[in-house]
Design a protein around this motif. Structure first.
Motif, PDB file in Angstrom:
ATOM      1  N   ALA A   7     -25.008  -2.003  28.568  1.00 52.99           N
ATOM      2  CA  ALA A   7     -26.105  -1.173  28.067  1.00 52.99           C
ATOM      3  C   ALA A   7     -25.540  -0.023  27.257  1.00 52.99           C
ATOM      4  O   ALA A   7     -24.369   0.366  27.430  1.00 52.99           O
ATOM      5  CB  ALA A   7     -26.952  -0.630  29.217  1.00 52.99           C
ATOM      6  N   VAL A   8     -26.355   0.523  26.366  1.00 60.33           N
ATOM      7  CA  VAL A   8     -25.983   1.703  25.587  1.00 60.33           C
ATOM      8  C   VAL A   8     -27.148   2.687  25.624  1.00 60.33           C
ATOM      9  O   VAL A   8     -28.313   2.290  25.734  1.00 60.33           O
ATOM     10  CB  VAL A   8     -25.631   1.348  24.135  1.00 60.33           C
ATOM     11  N   ALA A   9     -26.814   3.976  25.523  1.00 60.28           N
ATOM     12  CA  ALA A   9     -27.829   5.034  25.503  1.00 60.28           C
ATOM     13  C   ALA A   9     -27.610   5.881  24.251  1.00 60.28           C
ATOM     14  O   ALA A   9     -26.509   6.413  24.040  1.00 60.28           O
ATOM     15  CB  ALA A   9     -27.726   5.905  26.752  1.00 60.28           C
ATOM     16  N   VAL A  10     -28.647   5.980  23.416  1.00 56.44           N
ATOM     17  CA  VAL A  10     -28.530   6.624  22.117  1.00 56.44           C
ATOM     18  C   VAL A  10     -29.827   7.401  21.836  1.00 56.44           C
ATOM     19  O   VAL A  10     -30.903   6.958  22.243  1.00 56.44           O
ATOM     20  CB  VAL A  10     -28.304   5.577  21.001  1.00 56.44           C
ATOM     21  N   PRO A  11     -29.745   8.548  21.142  1.00 53.45           N
ATOM     22  CA  PRO A  11     -30.967   9.265  20.787  1.00 53.45           C
ATOM     23  C   PRO A  11     -31.917   8.400  19.956  1.00 53.45           C
ATOM     24  O   PRO A  11     -31.485   7.622  19.102  1.00 53.45           O
ATOM     25  CB  PRO A  11     -30.458  10.451  19.964  1.00 53.45           C
ATOM     26  N   MET A  36     -25.094  13.392   7.949  1.00 48.33           N
ATOM     27  CA  MET A  36     -24.950  13.036   9.365  1.00 48.33           C
ATOM     28  C   MET A  36     -24.191  11.719   9.510  1.00 48.33           C
ATOM     29  O   MET A  36     -23.371  11.564  10.422  1.00 48.33           O
ATOM     30  CB  MET A  36     -26.325  12.943  10.024  1.00 48.33           C
ATOM     31  N   PHE A  37     -24.461  10.773   8.610  1.00 50.55           N
ATOM     32  CA  PHE A  37     -23.722   9.507   8.670  1.00 50.55           C
ATOM     33  C   PHE A  37     -22.265   9.688   8.264  1.00 50.55           C
ATOM     34  O   PHE A  37     -21.379   9.022   8.816  1.00 50.55           O
ATOM     35  CB  PHE A  37     -24.401   8.447   7.808  1.00 50.55           C
ATOM     36  N   GLU A  38     -22.011  10.565   7.324  1.00 53.06           N
ATOM     37  CA  GLU A  38     -20.620  10.849   6.966  1.00 53.06           C
ATOM     38  C   GLU A  38     -19.872  11.409   8.171  1.00 53.06           C
ATOM     39  O   GLU A  38     -18.718  11.032   8.435  1.00 53.06           O
ATOM     40  CB  GLU A  38     -20.565  11.826   5.794  1.00 53.06           C
ATOM     41  N   ALA A  39     -20.506  12.308   8.910  1.00 51.74           N
ATOM     42  CA  ALA A  39     -19.874  12.873  10.105  1.00 51.74           C
ATOM     43  C   ALA A  39     -19.690  11.815  11.179  1.00 51.74           C
ATOM     44  O   ALA A  39     -18.670  11.795  11.884  1.00 51.74           O
ATOM     45  CB  ALA A  39     -20.708  14.036  10.636  1.00 51.74           C
ATOM     46  N   LEU A  40     -20.675  10.909  11.325  1.00 52.00           N
ATOM     47  CA  LEU A  40     -20.596   9.877  12.350  1.00 52.00           C
ATOM     48  C   LEU A  40     -19.499   8.864  12.051  1.00 52.00           C
ATOM     49  O   LEU A  40     -18.691   8.527  12.930  1.00 52.00           O
ATOM     50  CB  LEU A  40     -21.939   9.144  12.458  1.00 52.00           C
ATOM     51  N   LEU A  41     -19.437   8.383  10.814  1.00 51.06           N
ATOM     52  CA  LEU A  41     -18.533   7.292  10.464  1.00 51.06           C
ATOM     53  C   LEU A  41     -17.145   7.772  10.078  1.00 51.06           C
ATOM     54  O   LEU A  41     -16.196   6.979  10.104  1.00 51.06           O
ATOM     55  CB  LEU A  41     -19.147   6.461   9.336  1.00 51.06           C
ATOM     56  N   ALA A  56     -31.242  16.418  17.559  1.00 53.48           N
ATOM     57  CA  ALA A  56     -32.346  15.692  18.184  1.00 53.48           C
ATOM     58  C   ALA A  56     -33.263  16.651  18.945  1.00 53.48           C
ATOM     59  O   ALA A  56     -34.493  16.524  18.887  1.00 53.48           O
ATOM     60  CB  ALA A  56     -31.797  14.613  19.111  1.00 53.48           C
ATOM     61  N   LYS A  57     -32.669  17.620  19.647  1.00 52.86           N
ATOM     62  CA  LYS A  57     -33.473  18.603  20.375  1.00 52.86           C
ATOM     63  C   LYS A  57     -34.265  19.489  19.413  1.00 52.86           C
ATOM     64  O   LYS A  57     -35.450  19.774  19.634  1.00 52.86           O
ATOM     65  CB  LYS A  57     -32.564  19.467  21.256  1.00 52.86           C
ATOM     66  N   ALA A  58     -33.616  19.929  18.336  1.00 50.22           N
ATOM     67  CA  ALA A  58     -34.292  20.793  17.368  1.00 50.22           C
ATOM     68  C   ALA A  58     -35.447  20.053  16.694  1.00 50.22           C
ATOM     69  O   ALA A  58     -36.503  20.651  16.425  1.00 50.22           O
ATOM     70  CB  ALA A  58     -33.290  21.281  16.323  1.00 50.22           C
ATOM     71  N   LEU A  59     -35.275  18.766  16.431  1.00 44.67           N
ATOM     72  CA  LEU A  59     -36.339  17.982  15.820  1.00 44.67           C
ATOM     73  C   LEU A  59     -37.535  17.860  16.759  1.00 44.67           C
ATOM     74  O   LEU A  59     -38.694  17.964  16.339  1.00 44.67           O
ATOM     75  CB  LEU A  59     -35.810  16.588  15.456  1.00 44.67           C
ATOM     76  N   ILE A  60     -37.256  17.671  18.046  1.00 44.14           N
ATOM     77  CA  ILE A  60     -38.341  17.596  19.030  1.00 44.14           C
ATOM     78  C   ILE A  60     -39.086  18.927  19.091  1.00 44.14           C
ATOM     79  O   ILE A  60     -40.324  18.963  19.116  1.00 44.14           O
ATOM     80  CB  ILE A  60     -37.787  17.216  20.411  1.00 44.14           C
ATOM     81  N   GLU A  61     -38.343  20.020  19.098  1.00 43.55           N
ATOM     82  CA  GLU A  61     -38.982  21.345  19.131  1.00 43.55           C
ATOM     83  C   GLU A  61     -39.857  21.559  17.899  1.00 43.55           C
ATOM     84  O   GLU A  61     -40.950  22.130  17.990  1.00 43.55           O
ATOM     85  CB  GLU A  61     -37.922  22.444  19.222  1.00 43.55           C
ATOM     86  N   ALA A  62     -39.397  21.073  16.747  1.00 40.20           N
ATOM     87  CA  ALA A  62     -40.164  21.242  15.514  1.00 40.20           C
ATOM     88  C   ALA A  62     -41.477  20.458  15.557  1.00 40.20           C
ATOM     89  O   ALA A  62     -42.430  20.804  14.855  1.00 40.20           O
ATOM     90  CB  ALA A  62     -39.326  20.798  14.317  1.00 40.20           C
ATOM     91  N   ARG A  63     -41.521  19.427  16.395  1.00 42.29           N
ATOM     92  CA  ARG A  63     -42.710  18.584  16.479  1.00 42.29           C
ATOM     93  C   ARG A  63     -43.509  18.812  17.753  1.00 42.29           C
ATOM     94  O   ARG A  63     -44.494  18.122  18.001  1.00 42.29           O
ATOM     95  CB  ARG A  63     -42.284  17.114  16.379  1.00 42.29           C
ATOM     96  N   GLU A  67     -26.620   8.674  14.465  1.00 45.51           N
ATOM     97  CA  GLU A  67     -26.204   9.818  13.644  1.00 45.51           C
ATOM     98  C   GLU A  67     -26.777  11.140  14.146  1.00 45.51           C
ATOM     99  O   GLU A  67     -26.351  12.207  13.693  1.00 45.51           O
ATOM    100  CB  GLU A  67     -26.592   9.584  12.180  1.00 45.51           C
ATOM    101  N   PHE A  68     -27.726  11.100  15.067  1.00 48.26           N
ATOM    102  CA  PHE A  68     -28.361  12.326  15.561  1.00 48.26           C
ATOM    103  C   PHE A  68     -27.490  12.963  16.641  1.00 48.26           C
ATOM    104  O   PHE A  68     -27.395  12.457  17.762  1.00 48.26           O
ATOM    105  CB  PHE A  68     -29.738  12.031  16.166  1.00 48.26           C
ATOM    106  N   ASP A  69     -26.865  14.074  16.311  1.00 46.72           N
ATOM    107  CA  ASP A  69     -26.226  14.893  17.336  1.00 46.72           C
ATOM    108  C   ASP A  69     -27.323  15.389  18.283  1.00 46.72           C
ATOM    109  O   ASP A  69     -28.439  15.683  17.841  1.00 46.72           O
ATOM    110  CB  ASP A  69     -25.522  16.077  16.661  1.00 46.72           C
TER     111      ASP A  69
END
Length: 234
Positions: A134-138, A25-30, A187-194, A181-183
């Motif tokens: 301001a910034v908005a980030v997952p 994910m960091f490779e994709a971000l950077l 982020a949505k899939a992780l929330i659903e998993a929890r 790094e969270f697309d």
């Protein structure tokens, strides 16, 4: 530039196969301008010396910095060794373990989980930042830095997360509590998993809905890239 990815965790369950690991994910971000090397910190893999790479990124993890896990103290020791020797970027758990290693304090917050798209007011300036209020980030965390280390400067925060971005100006290091790094899809899939375990349905629904709004992930990638370019410059 060689970047060492200190992977301190991985996506749970089948999310790893679907979305890849945190290093990827960091490779994709950077982006592709760097040579990346991943280290499985949870299995005891760390660089032999800071000079093994030009800079390091410390990823997120489901672990807490206070957990009695055998890889926590060696990671802290490496970060103390690397401080001032190689540029460091810490994210979520990485933000917390850097703070602990450098003399701050992290706890499981009584505020509960911060999850979804979070906004942070920019209160400080650095040469690698652009002018924004301001910034908005997952985000996805329950632990928080409650005492920054000596020498740490707060660049952004919120009422929920006062120490959202820290800069160690004398040590070529920055860290952030959120997850650039969270697309949003991950982020949505992780929330659903929890859902139903860490989050109630109401919390999960609100967090997932928030992730449909515009975010500053691209800006955070630019900030990190500019930080690295300045920090590694001869």
């Amino acid at each position: 530039m060689r970047i060492g990815l200190l992977e301190t965790g991985e996506p749970p369950g089948d999310l790893l196969e679907t979305f890849g690991g945190y290093g990827a994910m960091f490779e994709a971000l950077l982006g592709p301008a760097y040579v990346y090397r991943a280290y499985d910190v949870q299995r005891g893999e760390l660089p032999e010396r800071p000079a093994e790479n030009d800079a390091y990124v410390v990823t997120g993890s489901a672990a807490g910095v206070y957990d009695p896990l055998p890889w926590i103290e060696p990671l802290k020791a490496f970060l103390r060794q690397a401080k001032g020797e190689a540029p460091l970027v810490g994210v979520c758990f990485g933000h917390q373990i850097m703070a602990e290693a450098f003399g701050g304090k992290v706890v499981k917050s009584d505020k509960g989980w911060g999850v979804g798209l979070h906004a942070y007011e920019v209160s400080g300036a650095a040469p690698w930042m652009d002018e924004v209020t301001a910034v908005a980030v997952p985000a996805s965390h329950q632990d928080q830095v409650i005492e920054p280390p000596p020498g740490a400067r707060v660049l952004a925060g919120s009422a929920f997360t006062p120490y959202g971005i820290l800069s160690y100006d004398d040590a070529k290091a920055i860290s952030m509590q959120f997850h650039p790094e969270f697309d949003p899809a991950y982020a949505k899939a992780l929330i659903e998993a929890r859902r139903g375990t860490r989050f109630t349905d109401e919390q999960a629904d609100a967090a997932i809905a928030s992730l449909d709004a515009a975010n500053d992930r691209a800006r955070m990638a630019e900030w990190i890239n500019r930080f690295l370019a300045r920090a590694v410059r001869p």
